[in-house]
Motif scaffolding. Sequence first.
Motif, PDB file in Angstrom:
ATOM      1  N   UNK A  82      15.994  20.052  10.532  1.00  0.00           N
ATOM      2  CA  UNK A  82      16.802  19.298   9.565  1.00  0.00           C
ATOM      3  C   UNK A  82      16.074  19.311   8.226  1.00  0.00           C
ATOM      4  N   UNK A  83      16.665  19.888   7.183  1.00  0.00           N
ATOM      5  CA  UNK A  83      15.988  19.952   5.881  1.00  0.00           C
ATOM      6  C   UNK A  83      15.768  18.560   5.292  1.00  0.00           C
ATOM      7  N   UNK A  84      14.680  18.399   4.581  1.00  0.00           N
ATOM      8  CA  UNK A  84      14.416  17.111   3.921  1.00  0.00           C
ATOM      9  C   UNK A  84      15.557  16.716   3.001  1.00  0.00           C
ATOM     10  N   UNK A  85      16.121  17.698   2.304  1.00  0.00           N
ATOM     11  CA  UNK A  85      17.165  17.382   1.328  1.00  0.00           C
ATOM     12  C   UNK A  85      18.412  16.816   1.997  1.00  0.00           C
ATOM     13  N   UNK A  86      18.492  16.938   3.337  1.00  0.00           N
ATOM     14  CA  UNK A  86      19.653  16.411   4.052  1.00  0.00           C
ATOM     15  C   UNK A  86      19.407  15.029   4.641  1.00  0.00           C
ATOM     16  N   UNK A  87      18.251  14.438   4.413  1.00  0.00           N
ATOM     17  CA  UNK A  87      17.932  13.178   5.079  1.00  0.00           C
ATOM     18  C   UNK A  87      17.699  12.045   4.094  1.00  0.00           C
ATOM     19  N   UNK A  88      18.127  10.862   4.499  1.00  0.00           N
ATOM     20  CA  UNK A  88      17.672   9.614   3.893  1.00  0.00           C
ATOM     21  C   UNK A  88      17.165   8.736   5.022  1.00  0.00           C
ATOM     22  N   UNK A  89      15.913   8.321   4.938  1.00  0.00           N
ATOM     23  CA  UNK A  89      15.338   7.399   5.924  1.00  0.00           C
ATOM     24  C   UNK A  89      15.393   6.002   5.322  1.00  0.00           C
ATOM     25  N   UNK A 113       0.811  -1.210   0.000  1.00  0.00           N
ATOM     26  CA  UNK A 113       0.000   0.000   0.000  1.00  0.00           C
ATOM     27  C   UNK A 113       0.849   1.267   0.000  1.00  0.00           C
ATOM     28  N   UNK A 114       2.022   1.218   0.621  1.00  0.00           N
ATOM     29  CA  UNK A 114       2.877   2.390   0.747  1.00  0.00           C
ATOM     30  C   UNK A 114       4.333   1.978   0.512  1.00  0.00           C
ATOM     31  N   UNK A 115       4.727   1.700  -0.739  1.00  0.00           N
ATOM     32  CA  UNK A 115       6.059   1.131  -0.991  1.00  0.00           C
ATOM     33  C   UNK A 115       7.177   2.169  -1.040  1.00  0.00           C
ATOM     34  N   UNK A 116       7.166   3.117  -0.107  1.00  0.00           N
ATOM     35  CA  UNK A 116       8.197   4.141  -0.003  1.00  0.00           C
ATOM     36  C   UNK A 116       8.561   4.289   1.472  1.00  0.00           C
ATOM     37  N   UNK A 117       9.860   4.422   1.762  1.00  0.00           N
ATOM     38  CA  UNK A 117      10.301   4.721   3.123  1.00  0.00           C
ATOM     39  C   UNK A 117      10.199   6.233   3.299  1.00  0.00           C
ATOM     40  N   UNK A 118       9.289   6.678   4.155  1.00  0.00           N
ATOM     41  CA  UNK A 118       9.004   8.107   4.201  1.00  0.00           C
ATOM     42  C   UNK A 118       8.428   8.535   5.534  1.00  0.00           C
ATOM     43  N   UNK A 119       8.689   9.782   5.888  1.00  0.00           N
ATOM     44  CA  UNK A 119       8.044  10.391   7.049  1.00  0.00           C
ATOM     45  C   UNK A 119       6.579  10.702   6.771  1.00  0.00           C
ATOM     46  N   UNK A 120       6.154  10.633   5.504  1.00  0.00           N
ATOM     47  CA  UNK A 120       4.800  10.999   5.117  1.00  0.00           C
ATOM     48  C   UNK A 120       3.842   9.819   5.099  1.00  0.00           C
ATOM     49  N   UNK A 121       4.286   8.659   5.584  1.00  0.00           N
ATOM     50  CA  UNK A 121       3.367   7.533   5.673  1.00  0.00           C
ATOM     51  C   UNK A 121       2.358   7.776   6.781  1.00  0.00           C
ATOM     52  N   UNK A 122       1.148   7.251   6.643  1.00  0.00           N
ATOM     53  CA  UNK A 122       0.155   7.446   7.687  1.00  0.00           C
ATOM     54  C   UNK A 122       0.537   6.676   8.945  1.00  0.00           C
ATOM     55  N   UNK A 123       0.031   7.121  10.056  1.00  0.00           N
ATOM     56  CA  UNK A 123       0.291   6.427  11.310  1.00  0.00           C
ATOM     57  C   UNK A 123       1.151   7.253  12.241  1.00  0.00           C
ATOM     58  N   UNK A 124       1.281   6.740  13.451  1.00  0.00           N
ATOM     59  CA  UNK A 124       1.976   7.481  14.498  1.00  0.00           C
ATOM     60  C   UNK A 124       3.452   7.662  14.275  1.00  0.00           C
ATOM     61  N   UNK A 125       4.134   6.652  13.710  1.00  0.00           N
ATOM     62  CA  UNK A 125       5.580   6.784  13.498  1.00  0.00           C
ATOM     63  C   UNK A 125       5.869   7.895  12.494  1.00  0.00           C
TER      64      UNK A 125
END
Length: 221
Positions: free
Chosen positions: A111-118, A86-98
Amino acid sequence: MPLPTARSTVRTPRLRPHAGALSDPAERAARHALLREAPHAAPIRALAQRIREATGRPVPEPDPLDGGAEAGLLLLLETPGPRLTENPIVSRDKPGGTGANLRRFLGAAGIPRRETLIWNAVPWVIHAPGALNRAPRAAELRSGLAWIPPLLDAMPRLRVAVLAGRFAAAALPVIRAARPGLPVLSMPHPSPTYVCTSPEVPARITAVLAEAAAWLRESAA
């Protein structure tokens, strides 16, 4: 050939993430379309494909709105959730508490988004179809950590790593061996399961991400 600079390759996001944005099928489709034209994400996507071919397991893609291979900060979580289809991306924008906690804590740290890899210590889905989330087994964790060195190789501008949770913390000796001198910080996992247990948990996450932000500022000076 060296990678182009982050200024030249990390495009200004055309999408405006909102809380739980990736619960929207249209947003997911737009994010995947952006992935196909995002050169900063290409090395991480290539690694994800290598892992799929080696393991036969589903591996999510990096978020194209983040820094990809040009990120200065690696935020290592534990495993992808069981609902990857349903959500095949590693992202801070996934639904849910995490996801909500990641957005809150990273935003508060400035911390700018452009500086992060999750990413995840075990980068593939370990759950059987329809099963609930579970912790990785020791053998799964060992197998996942074997992919940390090639991940680091794909991130020439990496300046600090943050390990979130006790399973991600197992990556510490692997990272130290592969990238000597890289600052490596550990914090609790941002899942509500942990964040809500004690005021000390969000305070620790806040302090660690503030320290990571300081490393990014100092190394860029």
